[in-house]
Design a protein around this motif. Structure first.
Motif, PDB file in Angstrom:
ATOM      1  N   HIS A  26       7.934  -4.331  12.881  1.00  0.00           N
ATOM      2  CA  HIS A  26       6.706  -3.813  13.476  1.00  0.00           C
ATOM      3  C   HIS A  26       5.869  -3.057  12.437  1.00  0.00           C
ATOM      4  CE1 HIS A  26       4.062  -1.902  16.405  1.00  0.00           C
ATOM      5  NE2 HIS A  26       4.357  -0.740  15.851  1.00  0.00           N
ATOM      6  N   CYS A  27       6.539  -2.247  11.641  1.00  0.00           N
ATOM      7  CA  CYS A  27       5.823  -1.426  10.655  1.00  0.00           C
ATOM      8  C   CYS A  27       5.311  -2.239   9.470  1.00  0.00           C
ATOM      9  CB  CYS A  27       6.723  -0.296  10.165  1.00  0.00           C
ATOM     10  SG  CYS A  27       7.032   0.964  11.428  1.00  0.00           S
ATOM     11  N   ALA A  28       5.916  -3.403   9.220  1.00  0.00           N
ATOM     12  CA  ALA A  28       5.486  -4.232   8.086  1.00  0.00           C
ATOM     13  C   ALA A  28       4.020  -4.632   8.219  1.00  0.00           C
ATOM     14  CB  ALA A  28       6.359  -5.480   7.972  1.00  0.00           C
ATOM     15  N   ARG A  35       3.647  -4.285  -1.589  1.00  0.00           N
ATOM     16  CA  ARG A  35       5.080  -4.225  -1.926  1.00  0.00           C
ATOM     17  C   ARG A  35       5.883  -3.666  -0.772  1.00  0.00           C
ATOM     18  NH1 ARG A  35       6.204  -0.518  -6.331  1.00  0.00           N
ATOM     19  NH2 ARG A  35       8.336  -1.158  -6.057  1.00  0.00           N
ATOM     20  N   ALA A  36       5.349  -2.668  -0.119  1.00  0.00           N
ATOM     21  CA  ALA A  36       6.036  -2.064   1.028  1.00  0.00           C
ATOM     22  C   ALA A  36       6.123  -3.061   2.178  1.00  0.00           C
ATOM     23  CB  ALA A  36       5.324  -0.786   1.459  1.00  0.00           C
ATOM     24  N   GLN A  37       5.077  -3.837   2.399  1.00  0.00           N
ATOM     25  CA  GLN A  37       5.104  -4.854   3.451  1.00  0.00           C
ATOM     26  C   GLN A  37       6.201  -5.880   3.181  1.00  0.00           C
ATOM     27  OE1 GLN A  37       1.178  -6.548   3.492  1.00  0.00           O
ATOM     28  NE2 GLN A  37       0.313  -4.871   4.722  1.00  0.00           N
ATOM     29  N   ALA A  38       6.276  -6.342   1.946  1.00  0.00           N
ATOM     30  CA  ALA A  38       7.305  -7.323   1.575  1.00  0.00           C
ATOM     31  C   ALA A  38       8.697  -6.725   1.748  1.00  0.00           C
ATOM     32  CB  ALA A  38       7.094  -7.787   0.135  1.00  0.00           C
ATOM     33  N   LEU A  39       8.860  -5.485   1.343  1.00  0.00           N
ATOM     34  CA  LEU A  39      10.147  -4.800   1.501  1.00  0.00           C
ATOM     35  C   LEU A  39      10.506  -4.673   2.979  1.00  0.00           C
ATOM     36  CD1 LEU A  39      12.563  -3.199   0.381  1.00  0.00           C
ATOM     37  CD2 LEU A  39      11.101  -1.153   0.450  1.00  0.00           C
ATOM     38  N   PHE A  94       7.088   2.271  -1.014  1.00  0.00           N
ATOM     39  CA  PHE A  94       8.279   1.477  -1.322  1.00  0.00           C
ATOM     40  C   PHE A  94       9.520   2.367  -1.465  1.00  0.00           C
ATOM     41  CE2 PHE A  94      11.151  -0.951  -3.985  1.00  0.00           C
ATOM     42  CZ  PHE A  94      10.982  -2.263  -3.577  1.00  0.00           C
ATOM     43  N   GLU A  95       9.418   3.398  -2.293  1.00  0.00           N
ATOM     44  CA  GLU A  95      10.565   4.277  -2.549  1.00  0.00           C
ATOM     45  C   GLU A  95      10.960   5.062  -1.298  1.00  0.00           C
ATOM     46  OE1 GLU A  95       7.975   3.984  -4.699  1.00  0.00           O
ATOM     47  OE2 GLU A  95       9.065   2.876  -6.234  1.00  0.00           O
ATOM     48  N   GLY A  96       9.997   5.517  -0.533  1.00  0.00           N
ATOM     49  CA  GLY A  96      10.275   6.259   0.693  1.00  0.00           C
ATOM     50  C   GLY A  96      11.010   5.412   1.717  1.00  0.00           C
ATOM     51  N   ILE A  97      10.605   4.155   1.826  1.00  0.00           N
ATOM     52  CA  ILE A  97      11.280   3.233   2.737  1.00  0.00           C
ATOM     53  C   ILE A  97      12.723   3.039   2.297  1.00  0.00           C
ATOM     54  CG2 ILE A  97      11.353   0.837   3.554  1.00  0.00           C
ATOM     55  CD1 ILE A  97       8.213   0.886   3.199  1.00  0.00           C
TER      56      ILE A  97
END
Length: 152
Positions: A26-28, A35-39, A94-97
């Motif tokens: 959902h969050c993606a 990068r965060a979306q891909a992660l 990215f790092e926070g996720i």
């Protein structure tokens, strides 16, 4: 959830992975960083797979062990997770996720480790140790994959 048996503990853990998968997915779509979306997409897929793997422990487990009462669960600190999924991962980089997801896995590993150490029945100890080993191996695989993503 009121956990009374090892089977219920496995169900609860499976449900945590399922919930995290839905939340990450959902969050993606809400996170603005590519990068965060891909992660988040990758992690959602991984957590869905974890849900399936944990469920296998339930379906293949010895019914006597699964029905064994869990006495020490209530003395363990509850796992902290975003149970309502109010889009916490949409705001993280990215790092926070990574920190959040690895913290989640560390808490599950700690729960299994603590319970395995306290288990008095050999079959229950073996089940918990197997669950712990699976969680540890999956966390290592996840770390390797995320490391590769970070290298790109």
């Amino acid at each position: 959830m009121d956990i009374k048996t090892f089977g219920e503990l496995i169900n609860w853990t499976r449900d945590l992975h399922a919930h995290l998968a839905r939340c990450l997915s959902h969050c993606a779509t809400k996170n603005e960083e590519a990068r965060a979306q891909a992660l988040l997409d990758y992690l959602a897929t991984h957590e869905s797979e974890m849900e399936r793997i944990v469920n296998e422990f339930k379906s293949q487990g010895d019914s006597k062990v699964l029905e064994t009462r869990v006495y020490d669960y209530l003395s363990h600190h509850p796992i902290k997770t975003h149970r309502t999924c109010d889009e916490p991962y949409a705001q993280l980089d990215f790092e926070g996720i990574c920190r959040e997801v690895f913290d989640f896995h560390d808490q599950i590993e700690d729960l299994y480790r603590t319970m395995a150490d306290k288990a008095e029945i050999p079959e229950a100890k073996e089940l918990l140790q197997s669950l712990l080993t699976m969680e540890e191996n999956e966390a290592m695989r996840l770390a390797r994959q995320i490391g590769r993503m970070n290298d790109l």
